[in-house]
Scaffold this motif. Structure first.
Motif, PDB file in Angstrom:
ATOM      1  N   PRO A 125     -17.057  37.610   2.240  1.00 14.99           N
ATOM      2  CA  PRO A 125     -15.677  37.960   1.898  1.00 14.99           C
ATOM      3  C   PRO A 125     -14.596  38.136   3.165  1.00 14.99           C
ATOM      4  CG  PRO A 125     -17.196  39.712   1.730  1.00 14.99           C
ATOM      5  CD  PRO A 125     -17.935  38.529   2.263  1.00 14.99           C
ATOM      6  N   GLU A 126     -13.170  38.074   2.948  1.00  9.63           N
ATOM      7  CA  GLU A 126     -12.357  38.124   4.258  1.00  9.63           C
ATOM      8  C   GLU A 126     -12.596  39.447   4.971  1.00  9.63           C
ATOM      9  OE1 GLU A 126      -7.521  37.764   4.692  1.00  9.63           O
ATOM     10  OE2 GLU A 126      -8.361  37.525   2.601  1.00  9.63           O
ATOM     11  N   ARG A 127     -12.875  40.586   4.217  1.00 10.85           N
ATOM     12  CA  ARG A 127     -12.937  41.657   4.981  1.00 10.85           C
ATOM     13  C   ARG A 127     -14.078  41.658   6.099  1.00 10.85           C
ATOM     14  NH1 ARG A 127     -13.011  46.908   1.573  1.00 10.85           N
ATOM     15  NH2 ARG A 127     -10.993  46.191   1.107  1.00 10.85           N
ATOM     16  N   ALA A 128     -15.226  41.063   5.674  1.00 13.07           N
ATOM     17  CA  ALA A 128     -16.608  40.907   6.466  1.00 13.07           C
ATOM     18  C   ALA A 128     -16.250  39.834   7.651  1.00 13.07           C
ATOM     19  CB  ALA A 128     -17.708  40.406   5.539  1.00 13.07           C
ATOM     20  N   LEU A 129     -15.361  38.857   7.287  1.00 10.48           N
ATOM     21  CA  LEU A 129     -14.922  37.939   8.352  1.00 10.48           C
ATOM     22  C   LEU A 129     -14.063  38.485   9.436  1.00 10.48           C
ATOM     23  CD1 LEU A 129     -14.044  34.611   6.377  1.00 10.48           C
ATOM     24  CD2 LEU A 129     -15.985  34.853   7.680  1.00 10.48           C
ATOM     25  N   VAL A 130     -12.993  39.483   9.138  1.00 10.64           N
ATOM     26  CA  VAL A 130     -12.344  40.088   9.729  1.00 10.64           C
ATOM     27  C   VAL A 130     -13.274  40.936  10.805  1.00 10.64           C
ATOM     28  CG1 VAL A 130     -10.583  41.837  10.167  1.00 10.64           C
ATOM     29  CG2 VAL A 130     -10.344  40.099   8.407  1.00 10.64           C
ATOM     30  N   ALA A 131     -14.157  41.667  10.251  1.00  9.15           N
ATOM     31  CA  ALA A 131     -15.107  42.567  11.033  1.00  9.15           C
ATOM     32  C   ALA A 131     -16.035  41.656  12.153  1.00  9.15           C
ATOM     33  CB  ALA A 131     -15.944  43.179  10.087  1.00  9.15           C
ATOM     34  N   ASN A 177     -15.055  38.908  13.149  1.00  7.76           N
ATOM     35  CA  ASN A 177     -14.309  38.101  14.489  1.00  7.76           C
ATOM     36  C   ASN A 177     -13.958  39.378  15.608  1.00  7.76           C
ATOM     37  OD1 ASN A 177     -13.919  35.453  13.490  1.00  7.76           O
ATOM     38  ND2 ASN A 177     -11.970  36.110  12.355  1.00  7.76           N
ATOM     39  N   LYS A 178     -14.013  40.571  15.096  1.00  9.00           N
ATOM     40  CA  LYS A 178     -13.750  41.628  16.050  1.00  9.00           C
ATOM     41  C   LYS A 178     -15.026  41.926  16.893  1.00  9.00           C
ATOM     42  CE  LYS A 178     -10.284  44.596  13.453  1.00  9.00           C
ATOM     43  NZ  LYS A 178      -9.936  45.690  12.604  1.00  9.00           N
ATOM     44  N   MET A 179     -16.233  41.738  16.159  1.00  6.72           N
ATOM     45  CA  MET A 179     -17.466  41.780  16.807  1.00  6.72           C
ATOM     46  C   MET A 179     -17.639  40.694  17.946  1.00  6.72           C
ATOM     47  SD  MET A 179     -21.153  41.600  15.437  1.00  6.72           S
ATOM     48  CE  MET A 179     -21.075  39.901  15.253  1.00  6.72           C
ATOM     49  N   LEU A 180     -17.180  39.369  17.830  1.00  2.00           N
ATOM     50  CA  LEU A 180     -17.194  38.406  18.605  1.00  2.00           C
ATOM     51  C   LEU A 180     -16.295  38.465  19.991  1.00  2.00           C
ATOM     52  CD1 LEU A 180     -17.340  35.136  15.970  1.00  2.00           C
ATOM     53  CD2 LEU A 180     -19.369  36.319  17.383  1.00  2.00           C
ATOM     54  N   ARG A 181     -15.257  39.095  19.688  1.00  2.72           N
ATOM     55  CA  ARG A 181     -14.212  39.513  20.608  1.00  2.72           C
ATOM     56  C   ARG A 181     -13.841  38.040  21.482  1.00  2.72           C
ATOM     57  NH1 ARG A 181     -16.012  45.061  23.514  1.00  2.72           N
ATOM     58  NH2 ARG A 181     -15.908  46.395  21.806  1.00  2.72           N
ATOM     59  N   ILE A 182     -13.329  37.235  20.662  1.00  2.00           N
ATOM     60  CA  ILE A 182     -13.035  35.840  21.419  1.00  2.00           C
ATOM     61  C   ILE A 182     -11.685  36.018  22.054  1.00  2.00           C
ATOM     62  CG2 ILE A 182     -12.401  33.361  21.281  1.00  2.00           C
ATOM     63  CD1 ILE A 182     -14.330  33.458  18.746  1.00  2.00           C
ATOM     64  N   ASP A 183     -11.541  35.834  23.258  1.00  2.08           N
ATOM     65  CA  ASP A 183     -10.261  36.279  23.946  1.00  2.08           C
ATOM     66  C   ASP A 183     -10.053  35.329  25.351  1.00  2.08           C
ATOM     67  OD1 ASP A 183      -7.889  37.459  24.397  1.00  2.08           O
ATOM     68  OD2 ASP A 183      -8.821  39.289  25.256  1.00  2.08           O
ATOM     69  N   PHE A 184      -8.717  35.102  25.571  1.00  2.00           N
ATOM     70  CA  PHE A 184      -8.297  34.229  26.729  1.00  2.00           C
ATOM     71  C   PHE A 184      -6.913  34.536  26.982  1.00  2.00           C
ATOM     72  CE2 PHE A 184      -7.950  32.193  22.682  1.00  2.00           C
ATOM     73  CZ  PHE A 184      -6.635  32.045  22.490  1.00  2.00           C
ATOM     74  N   ASP A 185      -6.577  34.019  28.236  1.00  2.00           N
ATOM     75  CA  ASP A 185      -5.193  34.238  28.656  1.00  2.00           C
ATOM     76  C   ASP A 185      -4.091  33.572  27.704  1.00  2.00           C
ATOM     77  OD1 ASP A 185      -6.358  35.843  30.789  1.00  2.00           O
ATOM     78  OD2 ASP A 185      -5.922  34.616  32.351  1.00  2.00           O
ATOM     79  N   ALA A 186      -3.236  34.550  27.233  1.00  2.00           N
ATOM     80  CA  ALA A 186      -2.135  33.812  26.434  1.00  2.00           C
ATOM     81  C   ALA A 186      -0.935  34.529  26.437  1.00  2.00           C
ATOM     82  CB  ALA A 186      -2.721  33.927  24.919  1.00  2.00           C
ATOM     83  N   VAL A 187       0.088  33.735  26.168  1.00  2.00           N
ATOM     84  CA  VAL A 187       1.702  34.480  25.947  1.00  2.00           C
ATOM     85  C   VAL A 187       1.695  34.871  24.479  1.00  2.00           C
ATOM     86  CG1 VAL A 187       4.190  34.064  26.022  1.00  2.00           C
ATOM     87  CG2 VAL A 187       2.458  32.956  27.853  1.00  2.00           C
ATOM     88  N   VAL A 188       2.026  36.187  24.428  1.00  2.00           N
ATOM     89  CA  VAL A 188       2.382  36.583  22.945  1.00  2.00           C
ATOM     90  C   VAL A 188       3.618  37.502  23.020  1.00  2.00           C
ATOM     91  CG1 VAL A 188       1.467  38.539  21.048  1.00  2.00           C
ATOM     92  CG2 VAL A 188      -0.005  37.086  22.726  1.00  2.00           C
ATOM     93  N   GLN A 189       4.481  37.115  22.148  1.00  2.00           N
ATOM     94  CA  GLN A 189       5.811  37.575  22.037  1.00  2.00           C
ATOM     95  C   GLN A 189       6.708  37.589  23.557  1.00  2.00           C
ATOM     96  OE1 GLN A 189       5.407  41.392  20.363  1.00  2.00           O
ATOM     97  NE2 GLN A 189       5.411  40.645  18.178  1.00  2.00           N
TER      98      GLN A 189
END
Length: 300
Positions: free
Chosen positions: A274-280, A282-294
């Motif tokens: 379910p979508e809620r589990a997928l959000v959790a 993704n948070k656990m994986l903590r995929i991150d990189f340098d990016a420009v936001v706003q």
């Protein structure tokens, strides 16, 4: 009655395919030879393109190398020659259709028909959608998917005439699963994966079973393409590992090449969780990189 017969035939093929896959777990798949094949690689001036060129050079293929970076592509060509292969370098901007067609004509006229085409060139913009400039979005699609159309239209006719060849689409795990702040990139890679699947099906419908197709879908690679990629669980790959997996997939005529293989499991989770589990997740994986936001560099 015909539909019942067709259904039974499908069931038999499914059972046979699973048994074949089980056997292949214990018996190595026979690898084909690429010695003497004429291989064209786009984006060959660095990263995966360069290391893949070296893998083909080790196997005595003839290399045609395209890149927008003159120094980089010439350096790759020299490396291939040192490995004993013939190599030709071309400066080509794969975002410009006219340059692709002109370079393709020169290749066919001066070197000959391409038998293995590796569409590897790619660009990225790491930013939220509103911070991504219009020209960046346009270039992402021009290089990451439209260029595939132009190179294949240029070189596929000769492959079809001889019913021999191999077309490689370098996509991404981002062509199956999405990541924030890579909206345009992921969209272009979804298109590349769809292009590979549709082209594969079309070649089968045309009876061109001698033309093989492969699609490479790796996670983040340590090439500087995306700045400072990091994750709690997803590995950051070295180019050599990805190129080895790609070469192995090409030699075995593998349709979809995931690096690492567990990416396939993530695709299954996307379909059943379910979508809620997928959000959790993704948070656990903590995929991150340098990016420009706003308009500003994103902070951890």
């Amino acid at each position: 009655m015909n539909i019942i017969f067709d259904l039974l035939q499908v069931v038999v093929i499914i059972i046979y395919s699973y048994l074949e896959a089980l056997v292949k777990l214990f018996i190595p798949v026979k690898r084909k030879s690429v010695s003497g094949e004429t291989v064209l690689i786009t984006g060959a001036g660095h990263g995966i393109g360069r290391v893949t060129a070296y893998e083909f050079a080790k196997r005595q293929s003839k290399l045609i190398l395209w890149d927008i970076n003159k120094h980089g592509v010439e350096e790759t060509a020299e490396g291939c020659k040192k490995l004993g292969a013939k190599a030709y370098s071309f400066v080509v901007d794969c975002s410009v259709k006219e340059e692709i067609y002109a370079a393709a004509e020169k290749v066919k006229r001066e070197i000959g028909d391409v038998t293995i085409l590796v569409n590897n060139a790619g660009v990225v913009a790491t930013a939220d959608l509103l911070s991504t400039k219009d020209e960046q979005i346009q270039k992402i699609f021009e290089v990451n998917i439209l260029a595939h159309h132009w190179t294949i239209k240029a070189f596929l006719p000769a492959m079809m005439e001889s019913n021999h060849g191999h077309i490689v689409t370098v996509a991404s795990a981002g062509g199956h699963v999405t990541v924030p702040f890579l909206v345009s990139y992921c969209s272009s890679k979804f298109a590349a994966v769809g292009f590979h699947k549709a082209l594969t099906q079309e070649l089968a419908a045309l009876g061109k079973d001698g033309i093989k197709t492969s699609c490479l879908c790796p996670v983040f690679i340590n090439t500087g393409f995306v700045k400072q990629p990091r994750s709690r669980l997803v590995p950051i790959l070295e180019p050599e590992k990805v190129a080895n997996a790609l070469m192995d997939g090409i030699l075995c005529n593998q349709k979809m090449i995931f690096v690492p293989p567990f990416v396939k499991f993530n695709l299954l989770l996307e379909r059943i969780l379910p979508e809620r589990a997928l959000v959790a997740l993704n948070k656990m994986l903590r995929i991150d990189f340098d990016a420009v936001v706003q308009g500003e560099k994103k902070k951890d």
